[in-house]
Scaffold this motif. Structure first.
Motif, mmCIF file in Angstrom:
data_model
loop_
_atom_site.group_PDB
_atom_site.id
_atom_site.type_symbol
_atom_site.label_atom_id
_atom_site.label_comp_id
_atom_site.label_asym_id
_atom_site.label_seq_id
_atom_site.Cartn_x
_atom_site.Cartn_y
_atom_site.Cartn_z
ATOM 1 N N UNK A 56 8.936 -5.038 -28.225
ATOM 2 C CA UNK A 56 8.457 -4.123 -26.997
ATOM 3 C C UNK A 56 9.851 -2.980 -26.822
ATOM 4 N N UNK A 57 10.657 -3.178 -26.948
ATOM 5 C CA UNK A 57 11.829 -2.113 -26.884
ATOM 6 C C UNK A 57 11.580 -1.079 -28.038
ATOM 7 N N UNK A 58 11.425 -1.716 -29.074
ATOM 8 C CA UNK A 58 10.950 -0.402 -30.050
ATOM 9 C C UNK A 58 9.989 0.456 -29.582
ATOM 10 N N UNK A 59 8.881 -0.400 -29.134
ATOM 11 C CA UNK A 59 7.660 0.390 -28.525
ATOM 12 C C UNK A 59 8.105 1.518 -27.451
ATOM 13 N N UNK A 60 8.948 0.902 -26.555
ATOM 14 C CA UNK A 60 9.370 1.894 -25.577
ATOM 15 C C UNK A 60 10.133 2.946 -25.863
ATOM 16 N N UNK A 61 10.791 2.724 -26.888
ATOM 17 C CA UNK A 61 11.696 3.830 -27.624
ATOM 18 C C UNK A 61 10.747 4.800 -28.279
ATOM 19 N N UNK A 62 9.746 4.284 -29.061
ATOM 20 C CA UNK A 62 8.796 5.171 -29.644
ATOM 21 C C UNK A 62 8.063 5.981 -28.555
ATOM 22 N N UNK A 63 7.951 5.654 -27.205
ATOM 23 C CA UNK A 63 7.300 6.501 -26.156
ATOM 24 C C UNK A 63 8.201 7.017 -25.416
ATOM 25 N N UNK A 64 9.355 7.091 -25.591
ATOM 26 C CA UNK A 64 10.343 7.672 -24.714
ATOM 27 C C UNK A 64 10.145 9.365 -24.904
#
Length: 132
Positions: A56-64
């Motif tokens: 989920x943190x990688x997902x959040x970073x991807x969508x930042x």
């Protein structure tokens, strides 16, 4: 700090990934002003660590930011393996996990068939000059 400086300080496989997680949280907070190259490197580091807690943190970073969305490829979400990642997301039962699950489920089957964690890991190491 840019990605080159980060790499010099932490390498590709840092023994402690907490600084990586912290850096990604900061980059996410910066939004459109973030450094997508630094985000990509941090996501590579977490991919190589292979902890499902980092999906989920990688997902959040991807969508930042737009640039981060373009540079963080789907494989970076699957450091523990694609099937393990999908199973983990199903157990979370959150809206965010459902988004990631839908995204990963829509990946081209040929890309999925070609995906191998060990091979992807080797690719990242080679990309960084064979140093891990």
């Amino acid at each position: 700090m840019n990605d080159d400086e980060w790499y010099e300080r932490h390498g590709l496989r840092p023994a402690d990934v907490e600084p990586v997680r912290s850096m990604l949280r900061e980059q996410i907070r910066l939004g459109a002003d973030n450094d997508s190259a630094l985000i990509h490197l941090g996501c590579e580091q977490l991919f190589l660590h292979g902890d499902l807690a980092d999906v989920l943190p990688i997902w959040q970073a991807k969508h930042s930011s737009f640039d981060a969305a373009c540079s963080v490829e789907w494989q970076l979400l699957c450091g523990a393996g694609r099937e393990q990642t999908l199973a983990h997301l199903r157990t979370l039962g959150t809206a965010e996990a459902a988004e990631v699950l839908a995204y990963l489920s829509a990946v081209d089957p040929e890309d999925v068939a070609a995906f191998d964690v060990a091979e992807q890991s080797r690719w990242y190491v080679e990309y960084h000059g064979g140093l891990s």
